[in-house]
Scaffold this motif. Structure first.
Motif, PDB file in Angstrom:
ATOM      1  N   CYS A 295       0.805  -1.214   0.000  1.00 40.06           N
ATOM      2  CA  CYS A 295       0.000   0.000   0.000  1.00 40.06           C
ATOM      3  C   CYS A 295       0.846   1.277   0.000  1.00 40.06           C
ATOM      4  O   CYS A 295       2.009   1.296   0.381  1.00 40.06           O
TER       5      CYS A 295
ATOM      6  N   PRO B 272       1.225   4.115   1.737  1.00 36.72           N
ATOM      7  CA  PRO B 272       2.018   4.705   2.831  1.00 36.72           C
ATOM      8  C   PRO B 272       3.396   4.083   3.015  1.00 36.72           C
ATOM      9  O   PRO B 272       4.319   4.741   3.519  1.00 36.72           O
TER      10      PRO B 272
ATOM     11  N   CYS C  34      -2.225   0.419  10.835  1.00 33.94           N
ATOM     12  CA  CYS C  34      -1.586   0.676   9.531  1.00 33.94           C
ATOM     13  C   CYS C  34      -0.110   1.007   9.744  1.00 33.94           C
ATOM     14  O   CYS C  34       0.775   0.445   9.106  1.00 33.94           O
TER      15      CYS C  34
ATOM     16  N   TYR D  31       2.060  -1.919  10.677  1.00 31.03           N
ATOM     17  CA  TYR D  31       2.321  -2.788   9.519  1.00 31.03           C
ATOM     18  C   TYR D  31       3.376  -2.169   8.593  1.00 31.03           C
ATOM     19  O   TYR D  31       4.309  -2.844   8.147  1.00 31.03           O
ATOM     20  N   HIS D  32       3.246  -0.867   8.347  1.00 32.28           N
ATOM     21  CA  HIS D  32       4.183  -0.218   7.411  1.00 32.28           C
ATOM     22  C   HIS D  32       5.609  -0.211   7.968  1.00 32.28           C
ATOM     23  O   HIS D  32       6.580  -0.495   7.255  1.00 32.28           O
TER      24      HIS D  32
ATOM     25  N   THR E 183      -3.742   7.524   5.307  1.00 33.40           N
ATOM     26  CA  THR E 183      -4.045   6.097   5.102  1.00 33.40           C
ATOM     27  C   THR E 183      -5.436   6.014   4.469  1.00 33.40           C
ATOM     28  O   THR E 183      -6.102   7.035   4.283  1.00 33.40           O
TER      29      THR E 183
ATOM     30  N   SER F 260      -4.724   4.050  -0.110  1.00 34.80           N
ATOM     31  CA  SER F 260      -4.194   2.760  -0.594  1.00 34.80           C
ATOM     32  C   SER F 260      -5.157   1.979  -1.454  1.00 34.80           C
ATOM     33  O   SER F 260      -4.818   0.902  -1.918  1.00 34.80           O
TER      34      SER F 260
HETATM   35  S1  SF4 Z   1      -5.945   0.155   5.689  1.00 36.42           S
HETATM   36 FE1  SF4 Z   1      -5.046   1.026   3.824  1.00 36.42          FE
HETATM   37  S2  SF4 Z   1      -3.237   2.156   4.514  1.00 36.42           S
HETATM   38 FE2  SF4 Z   1      -3.839   0.799   6.196  1.00 36.42          FE
HETATM   39  S3  SF4 Z   1      -2.577  -1.026   5.871  1.00 36.42           S
HETATM   40 FE3  SF4 Z   1      -4.538  -1.383   4.855  1.00 36.42          FE
HETATM   41  S4  SF4 Z   1      -4.202  -0.755   2.722  1.00 36.42           S
HETATM   42 FE4  SF4 Z   1      -2.537   0.121   3.958  1.00 36.42          FE
END
Ligand code: SF4
Length: 452
Positions: free
Chosen positions: A19, A21, A44, A47-48, A101, A133
């Motif tokens: 995604c 971010p 989010c 995870y990123h 996000t 995303s």
């Molecule tokens: S909600 Fe959107 S920004 Fe958050 S992890 Fe999932 S795809 Fe990525």
């Protein structure tokens, strides 16, 4: 994997992207003393950060607006204003780079207005990029954040004569690749500002001393000064062209779009552009390195010549990679990216057809489920791409050369460049050795040779 062809038109199965971010966070880390800030929920952001940490094997820091149910219903303005105040007070960055996000985008938070209403200490800066995303990919997010660096920070000083200097936007590549591009540019004697620049941030040495902001990254002042440079090189159309075009429009700096210098031709193009635009002299060391690549190609071509390969990953990596495997005499049978952009199919298709190959499939916005189905119909000798292809590699018993982002299950790769002539040698080595390992493993006892 189900039997027979399954056509899926809605959604993706095992996407070749992640995604937005993640790309925005990576770009932000390439600014000196920058704290990336995720405007959304903690999940989010966690995870990123984790995804980048696993690829680079270095800690990735970022703050978050920590949305709860209240922010999800009433908007996240209060959270972001509090976050900006707290982050500057507690963590003392020079700059906060905010990205959105899915959640904050869906709510429709007006980031420029919220940032204007926030308490930003004198001399500090807040920039932002919109990174929903449900569109694009991590490459789009990277591109959006690099463009934000230009729109917020770059400036043209009318009284300053343009500096004999190049801006280099390196694309979403590893720190080692940025280091290699800088080494090549320096060896030509050309002054440069690379932005973003994650060298000495995500490949920093162990010093036994904790420093929240490692010494690397492009300073805010340097990004501001890109408006006074003579030229910008945007490496990789998907990740760098938007920022290069914005710098041209805002400050009048001409932009030359090039491929990320992966492979012989793309590296030649980078060097020849710098040579022409800056009257640079190509040093003997670079000529020697090029000669070593050509010599190695001749010495090793029988390992890979005519082998069929499937390549998947980010468009700015895959496009020059296809160009290089064609130079090596390989057959790119299936080529996929998950990032949108129809130019991908045209560009890659044209290169493959120019090489006289007719039987191939190229797909933008494809997924690994597509690739697996094609491989079941007609297999390939080698896979090149990120870690996510390891399930196809195992199921179909095909060697996998790990290139691109993310690589979550192998070590040291972020420190080893695939760009420049050194990168050519590394790619040849990885491809040759993967195929030789396979041959050693599969051949009959009587064909097992010490020397191949
Ligand atoms: S909600 Fe959107 S920004 Fe958050 S992890 Fe999932 S795809 Fe990525």
């Amino acid at each position: 994997m189900p039997e027979g062809e399954v056509v899926h038109t809605a959604g993706k199965i095992n996407p070749v992207k992640t995604c937005q971010p993640i790309g925005a966070m990576y770009a932000a880390l390439g600014i000196h003393r920058c704290l990336p800030h995720s405007h959304g929920s903690q999940g989010c952001c966690a995870y990123h950060r984790m995804h980048l940490t696993r690829h680079f094997r270095d800690p990735v820091l970022a703050s978050t607006s920590s949305f709860t149910e209240g922010a999800s219903v009433f908007g996240g303005a209060a959270n972001l204003k509090t976050a900006i105040k707290n982050v500057f007070e507690i963590y003392k960055p020079d700059i906060i780079a905010v990205h959105t996000t899915c959640l904050s985008e869906t709510i429709g938070d007006d980031l420029p207005t919220i940032i204007k209403q926030s308490e930003v200490p004198e001399g500090k800066v807040v920039i932002h990029a919109n990174t929903p995303s449900y569109q694009g990919s991590h490459i789009t997010g990277f591109s959006n954040m690099v463009k934000a660096m230009v729109t917020y920070l770059a400036a043209r000083d009318e009284e300053t004569i343009r500096k004999k200097r190049v801006n280099i936007i390196p694309g979403f590549v590893n720190p080692s690749d940025m280091r290699e591009i800088k080494r090549i540019t320096s060896s030509l004697g050309v002054d440069m500002i690379m932005f973003p620049d994650t060298t000495n941030v995500l490949d920093s040495p162990l010093t036994a001393k904790y420093d929240m902001y490692p010494e690397g990254g492009t300073t805010v002042e340097e990004i501001r000064d890109t408006g006074n440079s003579r030229l910008t090189l945007a490496l990789g159309a998907w990740s760098s062209n938007a920022a290069g075009a914005a710098l041209m429009e805002k400050c009048g700096v001409p932009c030359v779009p090039l491929k990320v210098p992966i492979g012989l031709k793309a590296t030649d193009d980078l060097i020849m552009t710098l040579k022409e635009k800056f009257d640079a002299v190509v040093p003997d060391d670079l000529t020697l390195e090029r000669g070593q690549v050509v010599d190695t190609l001749i010495d090793t071509h029988f390992h890979y010549q005519g082998k069929k390969v499937a390549i998947y990953g980010d468009p700015d990596i895959v496009v020059p990679l296809v160009e290089f495997v064609l130079t090596m005499g390989m057959i790119p049978k299936y080529v996929i990216t998950g990032t949108p952009g129809k130019a991908f199919e045209e560009q890659v298709g044209a290169m493959i057809e120019e090489a006289g190959i007719e039987d191939y499939i190229v797909k933008a916005e494809g997924d690994l489920f597509d690739l697996h189905q094609w491989i079941k119909e007609e297999s390939v000798d080698l896979l090149i791409g990120n870690t996510y292809g390891k399930y196809i590699a195992r199921t179909e018993d095909i060697p996998l050369v790990r290139v691109g982002f993310p690589i979550l299950d192998r070590a040291v790769h972020p420190l080893m460049p695939i760009t420049g002539y050194k990168g050519c040698l590394r790619l040849i080595e990885m491809i040759s050795n993967a195929l030789l390992e396979r041959r050693d493993r599969d051949c009959l006892d009587e064909d097992y040779e010490l020397v191949l």
